[in-house]
Structure formats: structure tokens, C-alpha cells
Design a protein around this motif. Sequence first.
Motif, PDB file in Angstrom:
ATOM      1  N   PHE A  73       4.043  -1.051   8.640  1.00  0.00           N
ATOM      2  CA  PHE A  73       4.446   0.179   7.978  1.00  0.00           C
ATOM      3  C   PHE A  73       5.956   0.347   7.915  1.00  0.00           C
ATOM      4  CE2 PHE A  73       0.611   2.659   7.333  1.00  0.00           C
ATOM      5  CZ  PHE A  73      -0.306   2.026   8.153  1.00  0.00           C
ATOM      6  N   GLY A  74       6.398   1.076   6.895  1.00  0.00           N
ATOM      7  CA  GLY A  74       7.751   1.591   6.868  1.00  0.00           C
ATOM      8  C   GLY A  74       7.827   2.899   7.639  1.00  0.00           C
ATOM      9  N   GLU A  75       9.023   3.466   7.684  1.00  0.00           N
ATOM     10  CA  GLU A  75       9.209   4.704   8.443  1.00  0.00           C
ATOM     11  C   GLU A  75       8.770   5.933   7.662  1.00  0.00           C
ATOM     12  OE1 GLU A  75      13.271   3.140  10.508  1.00  0.00           O
ATOM     13  OE2 GLU A  75      12.695   5.209  10.919  1.00  0.00           O
ATOM     14  N   GLY A  76       8.509   5.772   6.395  1.00  0.00           N
ATOM     15  CA  GLY A  76       7.999   6.893   5.619  1.00  0.00           C
ATOM     16  C   GLY A  76       9.062   7.661   4.865  1.00  0.00           C
TER      17      GLY A  76
ATOM     18  N   SER B 271       9.766   8.951  15.876  1.00  0.00           N
ATOM     19  CA  SER B 271      10.623   8.396  14.819  1.00  0.00           C
ATOM     20  C   SER B 271       9.820   7.996  13.589  1.00  0.00           C
ATOM     21  CB  SER B 271      11.402   7.189  15.327  1.00  0.00           C
ATOM     22  OG  SER B 271      10.496   6.130  15.669  1.00  0.00           O
ATOM     23  N   ARG B 272       8.511   8.037  13.679  1.00  0.00           N
ATOM     24  CA  ARG B 272       7.538   7.942  12.603  1.00  0.00           C
ATOM     25  C   ARG B 272       7.051   6.549  12.228  1.00  0.00           C
ATOM     26  NH1 ARG B 272      10.196  11.603   8.002  1.00  0.00           N
ATOM     27  NH2 ARG B 272      11.320   9.661   7.857  1.00  0.00           N
ATOM     28  N   GLN B 273       7.763   5.470  12.553  1.00  0.00           N
ATOM     29  CA  GLN B 273       7.265   4.179  12.112  1.00  0.00           C
ATOM     30  C   GLN B 273       6.023   3.794  12.889  1.00  0.00           C
ATOM     31  OE1 GLN B 273      10.113   0.957  12.122  1.00  0.00           O
ATOM     32  NE2 GLN B 273       9.039   0.019  10.408  1.00  0.00           N
ATOM     33  N   MET B 274       4.958   3.552  12.177  1.00  0.00           N
ATOM     34  CA  MET B 274       3.676   3.188  12.766  1.00  0.00           C
ATOM     35  C   MET B 274       3.713   1.705  13.135  1.00  0.00           C
ATOM     36  SD  MET B 274       0.455   4.995  12.390  1.00  0.00           S
ATOM     37  CE  MET B 274       0.493   5.482  10.687  1.00  0.00           C
ATOM     38  N   ILE B 275       3.329   1.402  14.356  1.00  0.00           N
ATOM     39  CA  ILE B 275       3.304  -0.002  14.777  1.00  0.00           C
ATOM     40  C   ILE B 275       1.948  -0.324  15.388  1.00  0.00           C
ATOM     41  CG2 ILE B 275       5.795  -0.223  15.141  1.00  0.00           C
ATOM     42  CD1 ILE B 275       5.314   0.252  18.101  1.00  0.00           C
TER      43      ILE B 275
ATOM     44  N   LEU C 194       3.753   6.983   3.342  1.00  0.00           N
ATOM     45  CA  LEU C 194       3.976   5.739   4.065  1.00  0.00           C
ATOM     46  C   LEU C 194       3.662   4.540   3.186  1.00  0.00           C
ATOM     47  CD1 LEU C 194       2.286   6.677   7.459  1.00  0.00           C
ATOM     48  CD2 LEU C 194       4.722   6.396   7.052  1.00  0.00           C
TER      49      LEU C 194
ATOM     50  N   TYR D 123      -3.063   1.928  16.387  1.00  0.00           N
ATOM     51  CA  TYR D 123      -1.682   2.028  15.952  1.00  0.00           C
ATOM     52  C   TYR D 123      -1.011   3.166  16.709  1.00  0.00           C
ATOM     53  CZ  TYR D 123      -2.137  -1.067  11.900  1.00  0.00           C
ATOM     54  OH  TYR D 123      -2.306  -2.164  11.097  1.00  0.00           O
TER      55      TYR D 123
ATOM     56  N   TYR E 249       0.228   5.140   1.424  1.00  0.00           N
ATOM     57  CA  TYR E 249      -0.620   6.078   2.147  1.00  0.00           C
ATOM     58  C   TYR E 249       0.069   7.451   2.152  1.00  0.00           C
ATOM     59  CZ  TYR E 249      -3.857   2.724   4.336  1.00  0.00           C
ATOM     60  OH  TYR E 249      -4.838   1.792   4.577  1.00  0.00           O
TER      61      TYR E 249
ATOM     62  N   LEU F 195       4.139  13.207   4.332  1.00  0.00           N
ATOM     63  CA  LEU F 195       4.856  11.970   4.641  1.00  0.00           C
ATOM     64  C   LEU F 195       4.163  10.850   3.870  1.00  0.00           C
ATOM     65  CD1 LEU F 195       7.079  10.638   6.413  1.00  0.00           C
ATOM     66  CD2 LEU F 195       5.281  10.186   8.091  1.00  0.00           C
TER      67      LEU F 195
ATOM     68  N   TYR G 289       0.837  -1.200   0.000  1.00  0.00           N
ATOM     69  CA  TYR G 289       0.000   0.000   0.000  1.00  0.00           C
ATOM     70  C   TYR G 289       0.874   1.252   0.000  1.00  0.00           C
ATOM     71  CZ  TYR G 289      -2.967  -3.523   2.327  1.00  0.00           C
ATOM     72  OH  TYR G 289      -3.651  -4.668   2.665  1.00  0.00           O
TER      73      TYR G 289
ATOM     74  N   GLN H 234       0.267  10.880   4.450  1.00  0.00           N
ATOM     75  CA  GLN H 234      -0.030  11.410   5.774  1.00  0.00           C
ATOM     76  C   GLN H 234       0.276  12.905   5.802  1.00  0.00           C
ATOM     77  OE1 GLN H 234       2.208   9.786   9.112  1.00  0.00           O
ATOM     78  NE2 GLN H 234       0.602  10.367  10.548  1.00  0.00           N
TER      79      GLN H 234
END
Lengths: 115, 116
Positions: free
Chosen positions: A106-109, B42-46, A90, B37, A35, A88, A33, A37
Amino acid sequence: ETGVTQTPRHLVMGMTNKKSLKCEQHLGHNAMYWYKQSAKKPLELMFVYNFKEQTENNSVPSRFSPECPNSSHLFLHLHTLQPEDSALYLCASSTRDRGLSGELFFGEGSRLTVL
Amino acid sequence: AQTVTQSQPEMSVQEAETVTLSCTYDTSENNYYLFWYKQPPSRQMILVIRQEAYKQQNATENRFSVNFQKAAKSFSLKISDSQLGDTAMYFCAFRDANFGNEKLTFGTGTRLTIIP
């Protein structure tokens, strides 16, 4: 390397540039995917790929062009962007199997700034 | 179309206290999944926790638990004994259980700050 990795982490581009965002997942998932943000807005789904086939395009302008050469890689090609596209971006992946909850990883973006 | 609403843009709480983040959703589906979530600076969504709509029992994951009220379409997250590492944006998300529909619908998020 594990999980979902995105490159570059930061990108600054002019409105006439062409650039690409890359995403790679090492989780054996079959859905990927993109996304978007933006501040104070819900995450906006852009594209969905299942087994390399695009299954959703959420009315995304054609200046965003996705590419999914295989189940592990996903690209977002950028061309003639507008300043309002700064956000951002994602990438995420999931397993598309019946009966599973299908949560996203998810990746860090990639933080994109369009000048 | 499904919608997810998080009415608390920002919250703060002292370390070790308990905090509850609210989430409501709107759907005509009967079978679905709900998620919380976490997105640290640091931005990584978990993924923090998930709930299947057909299960009456509220999900728990260590210090995280949910209060799932299906009739009220409410899905709140409770964080007990809050820690500094809990500082993050928290997003509530919905997905219907129909096979082939992988779309997650997210709320606008709640920015939670844990104060030392």
C-alpha cells in the motif's frame, strides 16, 4: 524511491472541482488497485488493473474515473464529488502470478475532503 | 461472497504483555490466503503475516503468530511482548487462491493501543 507513493497526501475540493489522485509503484508489480477507507467500515475495493487493463469496477459511481497508462502508474480522476466521498483513498499494488499469495503493498493514502 | 469479521473494534494492553486479536471469515472456497495488515497512525498499511489455507502449521513472524482454525474459519493474531510501536489499526484480510482473482476482502479492523 521505493514502494508505493501517492500524491497528494491531502486534498480539499468543492463539489464542482475536478482533481486527480496519483499513484506510482516502484516494485515491478503488474496489478494496481484503488481502495476507499472510511471510518468504521471495511476497506472498499474500487478498481483493479492488471497489466494496464481494468479487471474490476466494484460498482463505483462515474464521478470516479480511473486511468492506468502503464503498470507503474495509476490515477483516480475526481469530478463532481459529494461530501460522502470524503475518505482516505489508498492505492496498492501486487504481483499477479500463479501460486503467489498476492499480498498488497500500500501507499500512504490521499486524504480527500469534499466540501 | 466472502466476508471477514473482526469483533473487537478496540483493544488495549500494557507494554510487554501478550494480546490476541480475533478474526473470523466465511467462504465456500477450500484454497485461500489469509493476511493480517497493520496500519500505524502514519497510515501506510503493511503486511504483518500471511497464512496459506493448505498449510496446517500456523505462521509465525518474530513476535507475531497466528492461530489458524480452518474448520472453524478462525484466524487470530497473537502479539507477544507487545511494544509501543505495535499501536495501530489491525486488519484481517482474505483472498481466494484462484488465479485471476486478486480481490482482498478486509474486516473492519481492530484499533490496538499499547500502554506504556
